[in-house]
Enzyme design. Sequence first.
Site, PDB file in Angstrom:
ATOM      1  N   SER A  22       0.687  -1.325  -0.084  1.00 28.70           N
ATOM      2  CA  SER A  22      -0.149   0.145   0.022  1.00 28.70           C
ATOM      3  C   SER A  22       0.622   1.234  -0.066  1.00 28.70           C
ATOM      4  O   SER A  22       1.576   1.447  -0.885  1.00 28.70           O
ATOM      5  CB  SER A  22      -1.014  -0.096   1.333  1.00 28.70           C
ATOM      6  OG  SER A  22      -1.970   0.954   1.138  1.00 28.70           O
ATOM      7  N   ASP A 160      -4.561   3.259  -4.702  1.00 30.49           N
ATOM      8  CA  ASP A 160      -5.933   3.284  -4.324  1.00 30.49           C
ATOM      9  C   ASP A 160      -6.238   4.638  -3.228  1.00 30.49           C
ATOM     10  O   ASP A 160      -7.169   4.880  -2.754  1.00 30.49           O
ATOM     11  CB  ASP A 160      -6.497   2.115  -3.352  1.00 30.49           C
ATOM     12  CG  ASP A 160      -5.765   1.628  -2.119  1.00 30.49           C
ATOM     13  OD1 ASP A 160      -4.707   2.342  -2.028  1.00 30.49           O
ATOM     14  OD2 ASP A 160      -5.788   0.675  -1.516  1.00 30.49           O
TER      15      ASP A 160
END
Length: 364
Positions: A22, A160
Amino acid sequence: TPAVARAVRSKGAALGVVITASHNPASDNGIKFFAASGMKLSDEQEEAIEALLPSQAVAPLQRPLPSQDEIADYIAVTGAVLPAGSLRGWRIVLDTAHGATCVTSSTVLRELGADLISVGASPDGTNINDSVGSEHPEKLAARVLETGASLGIAHDGDGDRCILCDEHGVVLDGDEILVILGTHALRQDRLSARTLVVTVQSNLGVDRAIAVAHGLVSRCSVGDRYVIERMLQVGSNLGGESSGHVICSDISPTGDGLVAALKVIEVMLATGQPLSVLRTSLQKFPQRTKALKVREKLPLETLPRLPAVLAALEEELGAQGRLLVRYSGTEAKLRLLVEGPDDTTVSAALSRIEAAVRQDLAVL
């Protein structure tokens, strides 16, 4: 990550898997799973998978798996968020964190006509998120000022998240992005259930801004999967986190940094206003946070002093503030958050909470 979530759903696959850290360094790589719906698996499903893991490593798969390129489809779908050529004359700084969006976001923005200036676009397999991206927007802000860009866009390594920078070099977080999108959607009567979903981490100013626009805010636990679950429960099509996860479920089943950026640009085009003006929709309450590393995560409600201190502060603050004390889900840390009417009140409240924690827990 959003490209995989989309591909699972569009191809009728049973499962999607992303290897990612991430917004963290490559050394923290883990796995994200997506169900056939394009949504992340539930906690219960992940725990069931972990229970099946062997105690020892198994032999790797010897035969190659068939592959197909889903990037072109993702680029085509996200590029259609804005009309063709709508970014001609726009100068945009894009920070892709030396990560997965180096090709996708830059391609979409250039095809829409933007004059693009790249930051963090030289991945070498180990430098992902290294002093660039959504967690480190300083270089982005500096390049916006140097080049006279209309705005800056930063993603995290797996794409994201979205953090923006206005034309004056001021960074906008997820709360500001959500308020811009939420209030515009309310004016256009396009916010389903007239409800914006945020987490308990979002600033109390979000609730006030959405209420002024005659909308509602629904709060949930921290984590984009919980945001999506709450969106489904209340029937909303917009939600996210202050960290920059923004879910526009009409377009993507999960957080998508590129879609979030394009939707904000859509508001800029529709209103003719720069980000520096749009961001004033959110007036944040003064906020202070702190993370304390602890030896043991004892249940907070069993501690001798902290619960009473929190109860007293909540009564004192009333509707003019809020407290959030919770353990990190991934680290041995206790996270403290205080919001209130002014900096003095907030700082004093945070000090009282920290003092109680240090009396009740072994803080390292």
